[in-house]
Structure formats: C-alpha cells, structure tokens
Design an enzyme around this catalytic site. Structure first.
Site, mmCIF file in Angstrom:
data_model
loop_
_atom_site.group_PDB
_atom_site.id
_atom_site.type_symbol
_atom_site.label_atom_id
_atom_site.label_comp_id
_atom_site.label_asym_id
_atom_site.label_seq_id
_atom_site.Cartn_x
_atom_site.Cartn_y
_atom_site.Cartn_z
ATOM 1 N N GLY A 296 0.829 -1.193 0.000
ATOM 2 C CA GLY A 296 0.000 0.000 0.000
ATOM 3 C C GLY A 296 0.868 1.249 0.000
ATOM 4 N N CYS A 297 0.260 2.361 -0.379
ATOM 5 C CA CYS A 297 1.009 3.607 -0.492
ATOM 6 C C CYS A 297 1.452 4.108 0.875
ATOM 7 C CB CYS A 297 0.175 4.662 -1.217
ATOM 8 S SG CYS A 297 -1.511 4.846 -0.591
ATOM 9 N N TYR A 298 0.522 4.203 1.816
ATOM 10 C CA TYR A 298 0.891 4.651 3.154
ATOM 11 C C TYR A 298 1.927 3.716 3.785
ATOM 12 C CZ TYR A 298 -3.035 8.035 3.403
ATOM 13 O OH TYR A 298 -3.905 9.088 3.212
#
Lengths: 353, 353, 353, 353
Positions: free
Chosen positions: A155-157
């Site tokens: 995921g990006c976060y």
C-alpha cells in the site's frame, strides 16, 4: 526493444493506478503491454480513453474484457489494478495459467487471513496463495520478489511509513508502544470513482483527516514493523487528505529508548541502512523532504530530526503515492521477477516544480 | 453607527494580518478605522493598495507613517500588525499615550522574558508590560481581556493546539509527557514578504514539514498547556505547510491515563467545556473537521477519536489561521476591551466551498 | 429580526447554489428560511448535511420533501435551486399558490421558447410564465424585478459578459459582428454531482476549454446583448474550466467602430454607466480585475484596455460565479421583490486572500 | 553513454528554465552537463540547490561563476538561461570562443532590432548575431537549426500561438486582421524571483489577466505569423495567469475568409500539416486539449472547433510552458545542432494526473 521485450498485461486500466502503469509502461524498454482490460471501456483504444497517450505505441493498445484465457495466451506477467476482493480471483486464475502476477490490491498483503477478514470485511478465498505471496517492498524483500510468481504490491501509506521507520526499529532504537504515524496523501490515493467527496470543490483549498486509527493500511504497517522490531507492536496510524494530486508525506514519531542521539548519528544509521538502495534518499541533516521532490518517481526521501526536549525521533518520509506507492513499485517488482535491474524503466527525474 | 463608533487604528497594513483586519473592520458595526499605517505605502489609500476594498468606506482611508502621536490623537484602540521586536516599542509608545493595544505579534505572549530571549533571539525591552499583558484567548481569559489595556493576541498554531487539548488537560485525562501536535497550516501563515520559498510554484501541488521541534510557537503552547495541566510539560510541536491560503488543522495525540473512554463520553466532556463558547464547535462523534468549514470565520472546529488499540485520544482541531488565528481573534479581544459582545462584527458564515 | 422577517423557502439544497443560498440566508437580516427541500436528504437537518452551518440557527432547519402545498403554507417567496426542466413545473405550482419565485435555473431566461427548445432539448411547458418572467439582472431590470412575482435568475457566464459589454453596446461604440467572449470559470460552476470529470485529480493543476461555441449560455447572452445593441447579434462565447472553486473572469473582445478611444475616455463612459450601481466596480485605468477580489461577494469588477494596434476594446469582468453569478443575485432579486434594499444581507467584503 | 557524450553547459541555473534544463539533462543520453553557472549559488553543488536531483550524477555538478573562458574550455554547446539583455553579451562571448549557443532569452528572437529596442527598452548590442540567429521552432526551421551555431529559443506563448495558427495562415484560410489570441499560462512563466505578486497566496485560488495588448511576446508572434501569412499582420495577444505550475493553453480566434468548413475538413488540414512532426498532436474532432495532457513534455496538443454561427475557427493549443515552451525546446534545438534526433532524451510521457 523488438522481439526481446516481455509481453505484459494490465487488468483494470480506468483507475489512477492503471493510468500510472500505462504512463510507465509507455516508455519501459523491456516490457511490452499487449493486453489491457476494463469492463467499462472494452473496445476502445487506450489513447481514446487517455488522450495523453496519443502518439505513443501504447496508445494503440485495444482495451478488452478481462478474460483470463485471453490474457494468459498473450502475457507472461500481469499487473492487477482492480479492487481488493476482485483481485484475488483473477490472480488465482492467472497463476493457474502460468502467468506471473503483481497484484496492486490489498488481497495478498496480510499474512494473517483472519486479520484480512477483520479489516476488509471479507473472507479470503485463496489462503494458499497468501502463503506464497511476497510483499513487494524491494528494500526488504528483493531476493524473494525475484523468485516469486505472486507479488503483493505494498500500500502507499505503508511504503512511506515502513521505509521511514525501518532503521529505527531494526536497530532497536525506539520504544515500540508510542509510535505515531501522521500521514498526508494526495487525492489520487482516493481513487478515480465518481463521488461527491472527492470532487474538485470538495478537496481544493481545504484539508481534512479521515479514518483516524481505523484505516485499512494499519494492519499492513503493523505486520511489517512488528517483523522489523521482532515483537508485535501497534501503531497509531492517521491519514489526511491533501489538496494535491500526487504525494504522501508521513511524519513519524517515536521515542528513543536511550538518550537522544545527535541527528548526525541518526543520519549515519539511515545512510548506512539505505546505502545500497538507490530509490531511498536520506536527506542530509537540516533538510526535510517535500512531496514535489519525488513527484513522478520511485524515490522515497527521508528527513530526520532528533528532538532532545521530548527525546523523540521525528522522521519525515515522502513518496509519490501513485508511482512509488503503487504502479512504479509494481513495475520494480516485475523487473525483479523478470530478471531485470530493479530500476529498469524507472529512472525518470522528478517533475519539478 | 455614526458618532457612536469607536475610533481604532491599524499599524502595519501590508501583511496578511493587516489585510484581514481591513476585511473585518470594513463591516464592523462599532469600530471605525481612522488610522492605518505603513512605511512603504504611506500616502496611498487603502483601496489603492487593496482593490478588493473598492466601494467600501474603509477603502478611502489614507495610509500614513506610523507616528504614535498622530495615531494616539485619533484612536482609542490600536491593532499592531507588525513583526515581533518592532511591536513592543510601538505598544509602549501607544500605551503611554492612553491608547489600548492589541498586539498581533509574539512580543507579549510569553510570561517568561528569558524564554522570549531564547526563542526569539532578542532581549525584551518592556518586561513590565509583559507582566501586564493578557493572553488574548477568549475561551481562557475573557474577563481579564475585558479589563486590560494590552492584549497579546495568540499565535495561530497555539490557538488551534490549546483549544484542542484544553478539556483533556484541565480534566487530567491524559499523560502530559507524550503529547504530540502535528499541525498543518495554509500559506498565509508564512507572511506576505517577497521570498522564493513561498512563491506559488514552490508551494503549489506540494507539501512539506518545517521547523520540526523548534518552531517559535512551541513555548507559547507549552506555557498555556502547562497552566491548564497544573504542571510543566513539553510538547512535540511540528508544523507543516499546506498548499492552501487559509486554515490550520492540528492533529493532536495524547495517551489516556486510564482506560480508553468511549468517544461519546469524551464528546460530552468537550461539549460541556465549550457549551458557553459560541466560537468553538465540537463536532458530533464520527465527524472530523475540514479547514474549509471554518474559512473566514472565528470558529474552532474540534473532532474527536478514541483509539483503544493505542489508548490514545486523537483530537483534530481546525481554525482559519488568519481570522481565528490572528485578526479575527484580535477584533474579538478589542470587542471585549471595548465593552462590546465578543462576536460583534464576527458572525460571518464560512465561505463554502 | 423577530416577527418581521419574511419566510422564504429553498427548493434543492444539495447543489452548490443551494449551499450558497444557505450561506447567505444564514445571516440575512430580513429573510427567515423556513423550508428547505431535497429528495435525497429529507429528514436531516441542514447542519447535518452541511457541518459548516453548525452553531447557526439555519443549521437547525429540517430538510423536507419538495411538496408545493407544504412549501406554500409556510413561505411567501421561494428560491428554486433545481435543474432546468424540473424548475418550471415547481415554479408553476408555487405561483399558483401565491408564492413568489426566484428560479436559479435556465427555465425562464429565454424569451423565445423555440430557442429554449433548441438549446435545452426540451419543449417548454409554461410559455405563459415565460412571458411574465423578469430577467433578474438588477443593473438592467431593477424596477421590473421589484414588481414581478417570477424572476429568471441570470446564468453565471451571462452575468459577467453582459455587465462587461453593456456600456459598449448601449453607446454603439463597437462592431456587433466581431464580439468574442473568452470566459473562464471556477469548478463550482460544474455543479455538485458525482462525476469523474470534475474529480479533484481531473481538474487540479490543469486547465481546459469546453463546449466552445455551443454552451447553453450563448442564447441568453445574445438575447440581452441584442436588446442592448438594438439589433440581433451573434457572439462567439467560449468557456473554460479553472482549477479554482469560485470565480468567473471573462475577457471580452470588440472592435471599435470609430478610432480607438483613450482608456480614460472609455473609463468615463463605464464609470457613468455604473455610477448608481453599487455592485459594479469599474477599476481605474491600468488595473485589471482578479477573481479573488470579488470572492464571496456580489461585486462585478471591470477592467478596461483600449488597444490602438488592433482598434479593439478588451474588457475584463470578474464575478463570483456562485454569489453574483447565482445565489447572491437571487437574493438581491428577492430583496427587490420584497421591497427591501438591493444590498440587504449582501454587503460582505471579499474573502482575501 | 561514456566518452561519446557531448559536453554542454548551462548558464543560469537558479530560474525555472535552468531547473527544467537540469531535469531534462539529468537523463539525456547524449549530453553531459559539465558546467553550470550562477552568480548567487557558485560553489554549491546542483543537488544542494535542488535536492530533487539527489542521487543523480547531475546533482554532483558544482556550480561556478559564469566565466566564458572556463565554460568554453569545457563545453561545445551552452544553454543560456539568463534574462534578456544579459544573454546577448554572453552569447557573443561564447560564440567568439567557438561554442554553440541556445539562448532561451528574447535577445535574438526579433529580426528587427528596432522592434527589439521598442518592446524591450534596450538597444541591441549584437545586431550581426541577430541576423545569424535561427528561431528555434523545429516545426518551422528544423533544417536551419541543424546548421546554425546560434538558436533563439522561442518564447512560451509564441510557441503555443504559432503552432496553433500555422495551418490556418499558411493555407490562407482566415482573415489576417481579426485574430485574437487569448492565452493562459501557469505561474512558472512568471519566473523564480522573489516577488509579492507571485507568492502562493497571491496566485492560488484566483485568476487574472495581465499586460493585455502589450506583452513582449506580441512582436515575436506577429513576426512569425506575418511570415506564414505572407503579409504583415497584427494580433490581439492577451495573456492571463493560471494558478497552476506548468502549462499554457491558448484559445485562438480567426474568421474564415470563405464559408465555415466542417471540423473534419479542418482536422485533415491540420493533420496533414503536422503529419511528420511527432511533437504536435492534432486531437480528433470533438476533443479539446488539457494542459495536464502535455505536462512535462514536448507535445503541443491542438483542438479544433469550427463555429458556423460566427464563421470562426476556434483553435485551442496546449503546451508545457517550461518544457516545450522553453527548456525542452532548447534541448530539441541542441539535438538538431548536434546531429542527434530531434526527440533524443525528450520522449518522456506526460505526468498524469
């Protein structure tokens, strides 16, 4: 270029991660996009849907329905840019047909399928594949990525948080029960679905927090940080929505166990940790990252502060959520899975300003 | 309106706080701006410098040099919108001439002049006035503000942080040594001085942190929070720059001493604390503030989250940094100092969107 | 305030014009919003839908279904903020129940129902009402507005274009067959419907033209300009989408019939034309408007250029598309229809910056 | 890459065009930046001034004072990214030392030195070089560019206007005395100098026109359009400032001499004109360009409308003002001057969104 290029597919072209994969693959020297699918846009050419691709070979690719047989007949590797829940079945279908898969959804990120069921409200239908999947963060798992046929693209976060905290936790420098991750993301992170809440006029010239303490990236962050720390830990992860297109900046708080080191000492630890990782740039003491410095790239920029007043490390990490936080990282994994250099087709400089 | 209006002055019209004071005073029913000063713009009319004031009476006010005698001859109250260091002498000059002063700079905010010298790199030249000054946060000091002749108007970040944490600290609900304030501000907070770093193209479509752990608002925050907690405390205060004009959103982290309360219980405490304070809006559980909801207003919106996983309160407070965080709050203080209702001339609805 | 206030209704609260009406009515001294309708949000309070209205009386208004009988039982005047096509029937229903109507849609703007049918793809069902309706531009029709029971509130683009060209055409200064209107609008003009094309990431950091030469505001512009010129004329009207929330800036091109006048001479003509119209501000020669100078207000700012090289007048007009271009103008019309001063409740200064 | 690369220099690194040249040269396969100069930043490394270049070879280049001898000793071609007036002398100095020059300033764009003196308020000191210079628009002058040692790199607005109107004028389709160019530019066009007028808060969430009818790019546009039309013509050129970083969109108005063609017929003419020019993309009828579709690239996108109501062509052209409108075009010219393909190092896809 020519006959040597590896034929790849893209399932789900209409979202921002699909769009970003098209942008990157448009100039990738070793991958040849031969299949692109979308239920809504089947029959059109990529450049009809995305006029910014006009004049490039990739723009002429015709979008088709997502049929596993047809895709498998053409591709040796496929990027899945479809929502979680849908991705796991398509992954299974493609793997069964001997196609390698990089899944950009969350379906194979969590080792623990109970945790998946709890956070995503969905029973996992392919637990065996979960055990096989490799978490696609090259700084942690490059070797395993190179050997697997199924990558769970991070995921990006989590990408921004894990890379920011990695040296602190691996070296046991900070308490594991007071970590706070205050993350701010550009609006591409919210996806490309028609919705009032992400209209221009609902996001522009404003700022807001959302899903505090209950964002679905939380278990993913904790899984990897716990592994690095060697003990289970909980993180207070709190996302915010920025009125920008691309970029995540995470401000990460952790208390030192011993007395506050100098920022130079901390810098040395980070610099050493990331010495061989070209896509992580540890900024010299006194400098803090800006999301625009990584715009359109694979870089994760990290800035460091040691605050003796509160005995805290304050680490700031910045990535492009679409490129490093999604599609670029997926291509990096595909590179490794294909025996190519990690950075193949990914060495574009940031678009500044 | 007419002869009853109170003649007021504005020293320093060219910055954003001066501009905002002009906006508010343009329609204030009880204050009459009779003097406006600027060394750079003296001789011009306000509407020549600020065409948005064309067609309003205030636009015809002629800007003059900042001469204390001339100002005192006309005004019974003056707003100082000049930099710290310069403000303290002008305040002394005006007070000596029987003019009330609301100082928007930092010169009279810190009780401790040693702390002032340390954080601002400047010896204070009017320590006696420091002792006399009242910190202009109406929710804390309304009565003292009404009686004083010198208000130290709070900083923008401190306003958002103090109001957000007040009920937690006054009620002794949280640990005092693990507080983190992660604040994000619009670019008007950086002032209206020509500088490369705040050019449009250096701020737009980007996000960055700055002055982590060493911003000058830190001692001001700690002074007031310590007083509320009843013991000295240190806060990890960390500001960021948003690509928006107006607005501060502070995400505030504090660990509960006892077990995690329900958000409904916490809401009740906040709602009760602010029941009589019309400019603080505690949002119902499940809602989080957005800076645009307070744009152009005096509101401080507060959203609450209780995270049992980490036993933390996560409080989000949002203000307009220019209005509530500076000029609007200054007018509110001036209202109280003049025997007017707190909200006189300040009840504009937010500009949405 | 009390018992004297006029009870008004708002049909259609969920769009940006409905939101803006709520913002203005929240502080209107003479109108009391007693009915607000929305099929989607019926049963909720206004402040539940729009938290920025929390703490204001108007926030407590309960949204109901749009029933003409119920509305007529409570209101003496109603604002229609629903799409064209739907508005005409509701207007007829309310007028039949002795309720005055300000219709913000296009349904009653075009005198010629054939033109309406052609541009809107819809037969008009209330031609008699079309003949009765008054075009709600106060600078042109204040007296008629004051006497009518049905106002067709002007479109946002037409407001900016007509006010910008009025003195040129009324005084016969320019050719009528070479007029070009190049208009740029903020994104609130595109409405508040969920749509991919107006997502933040599709509008931010970009700029585009749309509907060139075929926007539905064209016949409305031509109708009023033809009337001013005294002969039928066609205008090349071309709209663009700005990455801002509010504001329209129209750059208007027209060739002088005689030789190029000085800008001072042209200024005098404009200044005289608008001398008694408080909401039009003709900027002094050398100054050009900015959309932010009118943000949140009723002002139409006009800047003038005379170009002897091409013998053209270049007129720049700026309005806030939501306030002057829609809801604020609707309230101004309602003021006149109610015997109130034009500016009642509408004298807010611009929100700058 | 190695020993074959051509050593180039960059005079003036601190502006946005210098920054953009650095971005492009960072990955150019055939040019090797060996000298970079700036009076203000001499002694620092490029990556110290521009941290976004960290981790790239170019970041290690040390900035020096702009000394012609030192530059000539190292470079065979130099990009001048300094203001007009300063550029002409440096160009003369370098040419005298056998260094090829691409000048990004206006100093060599106007054939007529009287016109230069009039529009730039400066006598030209190198008239002989003016006669020698080639206007660096590849679509018009590719052969001459390949043969010259001095390129006058076109202005950003002229690039968008000339390419947009070229097929109309070359084919004699439109009147030459009614042309209007309404252009809108991102804020990088205003340069990187500290100035209040281009601060974030003065540009964001707003829009304005400036220098209407008197922008310095006017004579440059007229020079090239007159040449295309075969007769002298005057254009009403009117620029505006967009709250975006990059991008120019020009809306171009011209009246057809004969009756209005179909848009398909006009498309065929444009498509044929640009068939061999890879960096001009004529959009299919019905599509209009968006600045983001060309972000970071050399593309000029053109959209076409034929309006029979006013017998006008409305042409919309979009470029990236920094890349195509300045530094990218400069590199394209340098490519041609060096015997390289036009597109060498310039085939990046647009950054979308």
């Amino acid at each position: 270029m020519s006959t040597e290029r590896i034929p790849v597919g893209l399932v789900g072209v209409t979202g921002y991660t699909g769009m970003e994969l098209a942008r990157i693959l448009a100039r990738h020297p070793s991958f040849d996009l031969v299949a692109a699918t979308s239920r809504a846009e089947a029959g059109r050419k990529l450049a009809d849907v995305y006029p910014f691709l006009l004049g490039m070979d990739i723009g002429a690719v015709e979008i088709s329905q997502p049929d596993p047989d047809q895709i498998a007949a053409k591709c040796s590797l496929v990027f899945l840019a479809v929502p979680h829940g849908a991705a796991m079945d398509m992954a299974a279908d493609l793997l069964a047909r001997d196609v390698k898969v990089v899944d950009l959804s969350a379906d194979f990120r969590l080792r623990d399928t109970d945790s998946y069921a709890q956070w995503y409200g969905l029973e996992h239908r392919h637990a065996a594949l979960v055990r096989e999947a490799v978490y696609g963060l090259p700084e942690l798992y490059a070797d395993a990525i190179a050997r697997t046929r199924l990558v769970a693209n991070p995921g990006c976060y989590p990408t921004s948080v894990i890379l920011g905290l990695l040296p602190l936790l691996r070296n046991g420098l900070v308490e594991t029960d007071t970590i706070v991750a205050d993350s701010k993301s550009g609006a591409t992170g919210a996806g490309r679905k028609a919705a009032v809440g992400t209209l221009f006029c609902e996001v522009a010239d404003s700022f807001r927090a959302y899903n505090l303490g209950r964002h679905r990236h939380t278990p993913e962050i904790e899984q990897e940080l716990s592994r690095l720390a060697g003990i289970p830990l909980a993180v207070s992860f709190n996302p915010h929505l920025l009125p920008i297109n691309r970029g995540i900046l995470s401000t990460l708080y952790a208390r030192f166990i011993d007395e506050t080191p100098t920022v130079e000492a901390l810098y040395d630890i980070y610099a050493e940790t990331y010495a061989k990782h070209e896509f992580v740039r540890v900024l010299p003491p006194g400098r803090l990252p800006e999301t625009r410095w990584v715009r359109g790239t694979m870089y994760c920029d990290i800035g460091l502060v040691c605050d003796p007043r509160t005995n805290r490390a304050v680490v700031v990490s910045a990535i492009d959520n679409l490129c490093r936080g999604a599609s670029g990282q997926a291509v990096a994994c595909a590179n490794l899975m294909s025996g190519l250099p990690l950075a193949e087709g990914l060495s574009m400089p940031p678009l500044m300003p």
